[in-house]
Design a protein around this motif. Structure first.
Motif, short mmCIF file in Angstrom:
data_model
loop_
_atom_site.label_atom_id
_atom_site.label_comp_id
_atom_site.label_asym_id
_atom_site.label_seq_id
_atom_site.Cartn_x
_atom_site.Cartn_y
_atom_site.Cartn_z
N ASN A 1 -44.86 39.79 95.96
CA ASN A 1 -44.05 40.32 97.05
C ASN A 1 -44.92 41.23 97.90
O ASN A 1 -45.47 42.21 97.41
CB ASN A 1 -42.87 41.11 96.48
CG ASN A 1 -41.87 41.51 97.56
OD1 ASN A 1 -42.20 41.54 98.74
ND2 ASN A 1 -40.66 41.81 97.16
N VAL B 1 -43.51 43.13 92.04
CA VAL B 1 -42.53 42.04 91.94
C VAL B 1 -43.19 40.72 92.31
O VAL B 1 -43.93 40.64 93.29
CB VAL B 1 -41.31 42.31 92.84
CG1 VAL B 1 -40.32 41.16 92.78
CG2 VAL B 1 -40.64 43.62 92.44
N VAL C 1 -42.27 36.31 92.43
CA VAL C 1 -41.29 35.24 92.34
C VAL C 1 -42.00 33.95 91.98
O VAL C 1 -43.13 33.70 92.43
CB VAL C 1 -40.49 35.09 93.66
CG1 VAL C 1 -41.38 34.59 94.78
CG2 VAL C 1 -39.30 34.17 93.48
N TYR D 1 -37.87 35.73 88.79
CA TYR D 1 -38.71 36.80 89.33
C TYR D 1 -39.03 37.80 88.25
O TYR D 1 -38.26 38.00 87.30
CB TYR D 1 -38.06 37.45 90.55
CG TYR D 1 -37.13 38.62 90.28
CD1 TYR D 1 -37.61 39.93 90.31
CD2 TYR D 1 -35.78 38.42 90.01
CE1 TYR D 1 -36.78 41.01 90.08
CE2 TYR D 1 -34.93 39.49 89.79
CZ TYR D 1 -35.44 40.78 89.83
OH TYR D 1 -34.60 41.84 89.60
N TRP D 2 -40.22 38.42 88.38
CA TRP D 2 -40.74 39.37 87.40
C TRP D 2 -40.97 40.72 88.06
O TRP D 2 -41.28 40.80 89.25
CB TRP D 2 -42.07 38.87 86.82
CG TRP D 2 -41.95 37.78 85.82
CD1 TRP D 2 -41.93 37.88 84.47
CD2 TRP D 2 -41.84 36.38 86.09
NE1 TRP D 2 -41.81 36.64 83.87
CE2 TRP D 2 -41.76 35.70 84.86
CE3 TRP D 2 -41.79 35.64 87.27
CZ2 TRP D 2 -41.64 34.33 84.77
CZ3 TRP D 2 -41.66 34.27 87.19
CH2 TRP D 2 -41.59 33.63 85.94
N TRP E 1 -42.00 34.49 100.20
CA TRP E 1 -41.19 35.66 100.52
C TRP E 1 -40.91 35.71 102.02
O TRP E 1 -41.76 35.37 102.83
CB TRP E 1 -41.90 36.95 100.10
CG TRP E 1 -42.01 37.13 98.62
CD1 TRP E 1 -43.05 36.79 97.83
CD2 TRP E 1 -41.01 37.69 97.75
NE1 TRP E 1 -42.78 37.10 96.52
CE2 TRP E 1 -41.54 37.66 96.44
CE3 TRP E 1 -39.74 38.21 97.95
CZ2 TRP E 1 -40.83 38.13 95.35
CZ3 TRP E 1 -39.04 38.69 96.86
CH2 TRP E 1 -39.57 38.65 95.58
N THR F 1 -36.31 41.56 99.41
CA THR F 1 -35.87 40.83 98.22
C THR F 1 -35.51 39.38 98.51
O THR F 1 -35.03 38.68 97.61
CB THR F 1 -34.65 41.52 97.60
OG1 THR F 1 -33.59 41.58 98.57
CG2 THR F 1 -34.99 42.93 97.15
N CYS G 1 -36.28 35.39 99.63
CA CYS G 1 -37.32 34.37 99.59
C CYS G 1 -36.67 33.01 99.76
O CYS G 1 -35.43 32.89 99.76
CB CYS G 1 -38.11 34.43 98.27
SG CYS G 1 -37.09 34.15 96.80
N ILE H 1 -33.28 37.87 95.30
CA ILE H 1 -33.57 38.07 93.89
C ILE H 1 -32.61 39.06 93.24
O ILE H 1 -32.52 39.13 92.00
CB ILE H 1 -35.02 38.54 93.68
CG1 ILE H 1 -35.26 39.88 94.36
CG2 ILE H 1 -35.99 37.48 94.18
CD1 ILE H 1 -36.61 40.49 94.05
#
Length: 611
Positions: free
Chosen positions: A225, A231, A233, A243-244, A271, A278, A280, A294
């Protein structure tokens, strides 16, 4: 009863700062005890009470924008003294100050200069006078060194069963971290013991990954991101989105449900530029483009079916292989498909059919890479089959420039972030090609054999100096290219603009010519069709009579032509004969005149001899 205390204040005092002061305590209400109610008191027995001995904890998160800090200094030198005054001598400066302060115009001059100085100070606080607004135009002088690249690091898949490095993503804040998505894209070739993990690598310690990402299905695409570097995706092989947050470990924070996700592998996840950071969107070979937030991955916020017939049918949709989004054009995006067609879309269109604005057809096979030029967003690069092509949004029929056909398949490509005329391509024979079309159009400026296995992915750092190449066996090779290929050259933007405009104009002329030829061919075919329709109802006998008449007319015309030709040849012969006779008569009449002249000459000679 309600205890009310009314604070009154004049309206003119609203907004004034409060002035607090210490004072002794004051009793406002006093309720004395009532002994008669003591008989009604009931003692509770037994009494249960609980005590919590742990401290109360709370978790807070703050997302701040990145701030660039730099140190600055000002060297102030005292000046403005007359030539006969030495600033280093204290007595001379004090004597001069007293003399100036006694001047009658001193106060007025100070007041006038004070306003000018105040304006300059405020202006200096608002504008940095030392800032270089056009620093990119002042290019450094680069030595004429040959283009080159050197390997600075090699990262290998730590698993025994090797997988393809399908996607690379650089950390947005620092160039020391690289996220790599690993998966096997060969149909039904996944081994039972094949790992699903993908990794985030620290380039300063590449012996082991910094963080292991554990998705439910192998990751095909993975992106940092740009607004929050913690972050990421990812698009999975089974079509799910996840997503992490690297601060919370390697397990995904949230995963989309299978029912609302893609049906095929997610080949592109990008993104969007949003206030929240947030949002995408993703694309897959199932023919859909889905938009996500997300914060709520339970369902997509929007969807688009890639049906170029504009009917919105999923069975007619084209499978998406690559996705492109330029932040400077937030409503537009492009999709490269399996069928070799590039689809240009507009998200903010009113109807789904209007969201597909145009298509470009130029590749035989899938479009593996699609990227806009960072300096000229209307010019974009596509990589597919055996060629790389450069397109302009203004020409739909054909690309404006293209490379030669290579012997091996092209797998990926991208533009340089610092030079508008340089782009990179990877091949299935493990070769990295660096093209500079201002220097050479027919061949790459540099071809480098990176590895023996096919290269599958490519990603360039934002500074344009380090490039990462992922291979089919999961090896990521980091190369540092020479300064000539990552430094803006003199007048390069002007020359690139002129070349793009010239090639675009040429393609427009060719498009107009082809369109005109197609219209003529269509009109000719329609005319022939009408003639055939008109001749069909004719009687065969009439056709035969007309043909016989036309035949005899042709024969008669040919006979007349021959007669005229014979008459002309006869006439020319007569004219030649008459001319010959006239010439002979003139020669005969000339001979007697010559004899008479000779006799007269003899008589004159004899007359001269007699005396």
């Amino acid at each position: 009863m309600e205890i009310i205390y009314v604070y009154t204040r004049k309206r003119s005092e609203f907004g004034r700062p409060c002035s607090f002061s210490d004072r002794p305590a004051m009793v406002n209400v006093d309720i004395p005890p009532d002994p008669s109610m003591a008989s009604n008191f009931i003692l509770r027995n037994p009494v249960d009470s609980s005590v919590q001995h742990t401290n109360d904890m709370s978790e807070h998160e703050v997302n701040t924008e990145r701030v660039e800090v730099e140190s600055r200094g000002v060297n102030h030198v005292e000046g403005g003294w007359p030539k006969d005054i030495n600033p280093q001598e204290m007595e001379q400066t004090i004597r001069f100050r007293k003399k100036v302060e006694k001047d009658e115009h001193y106060i007025n001059t100070i007041v006038h200069l004070g306003t000018l100085m105040e304006h300059c100070v405020k202006q200096n606080n608002a504008i940095n006078i030392y800032e270089e607004y056009f620093g990119e135009e002042e290019t450094a002088e680069v030595e004429d060194e040959p283009p080159s690249a050197k390997t600075i690091n090699v990262i290998r898949d730590p698993n025994v069963t090797k997988r393809t490095a399908t996607h690379l993503s650089w950390h947005p804040d620092t160039c020391r971290k690289l996220a790599v998505a690993y998966s096997s894209l060969e149909f039904q070739q996944n081994a039972k013991d094949m790992s699903f993990d993908s990794y985030i690598w620290d380039l300063e310690n590449s012996n082991k990954p910094e963080l292991i990402l554990k998705p439910s299905s192998p990751l095909v695409s993975l992106e940092y991101n740009p607004k929050d570097s913690h972050v990421l995706v990812g698009g999975c092989y089974n079509g799910q989105m996840a997503y992490w947050d690297t601060r919370k470990g390697g397990l995904p924070v949230e995963v989309s449900t299978v029912e609302v996700s893609h049906r095929d592998p997610v080949y592109g996840a990008i993104w969007l530029q949003s206030k929240t950071g947030t949002e995408c969107f993703s694309a897959s070979t199932d023919g859909q483009v889905l938009w996500w937030d997300i914060r709520k991955l339970s369902e997509p916020t929007e969807s688009l079916v890639l049906d170029i017939t504009r009917k919105g049918l999923l069975e007619n949709a084209l499978g998406a292989i690559t996705l492109e989004f330029e932040p400077t054009m937030p409503t537009k995006f492009m999709v490269g498909t399996e069928q070799g067609i590039i689809i240009a879309c507009n998200r903010k269109a009113k109807t789904p059919s209007e969201k597909i604005t145009s298509t470009y057809s130029g590749h035989i096979g899938p479009v593996y890479a699609l990227a806009r030029n960072p300096f000229y967003p209307k010019v974009f690069l596509t990589v597919g089959d055996w060629t790389a092509r450069i397109w302009s949004e203004e020409t739909k029929e054909s690309s404006i420039m293209w490379t030669k056909c290579h012997l091996s398949y092209l797998t990926d490509g991208c533009w340089s972030t610092v030079r508008p005329s340089v782009f990179f391509t990877t091949r299935s024979d493990g070769t990295l090609d660096i093209w500079d079309f201002l220097f050479k159009q027919n061949d790459p400026s540099l071809s480098l054999k990176v590895c023996n296995e096919p290269l599958s992915s490519l990603r360039l750092q934002d500074n344009g100096c380090i490039i990462g190449c992922g291979s089919k066996l999961g090896t990521v090779t980091l190369l540092e290219i020479s300064s000539g290929l990552c430094t803006l050259q003199r007048n390069e933007k002007t020359l690139a603009t002129a070349m793009f405009e010239r090639e675009t104009k040429r393609e427009k002329i060719l498009e107009a010519r082809h369109k005109e030829m197609r219209l003529k061919e269509r009109a000719r075919s329609e005319g022939q069709a009408t003639e055939v329709e008109e001749t069909l109802p004719e009687d065969p006998q009439e056709v035969l009579d007309r043909t016989r008449q036309e035949f005899f007319e042709v024969i008669e015309a040919e006979m007349q032509r021959r007669t005229w030709a014979e008459a002309r040849s006869l006439l020319s012969k007569v004219k030649d004969h008459v001319a010959d006779e006239v010439a002979a008569q003139e020669e005969e009449s000339q001979l007697p005149k010559d004899k008479e002249e000779e006799e007269e000459e003899k008589e004159e000679k004899d007359a001269t001899k007699e005396p």
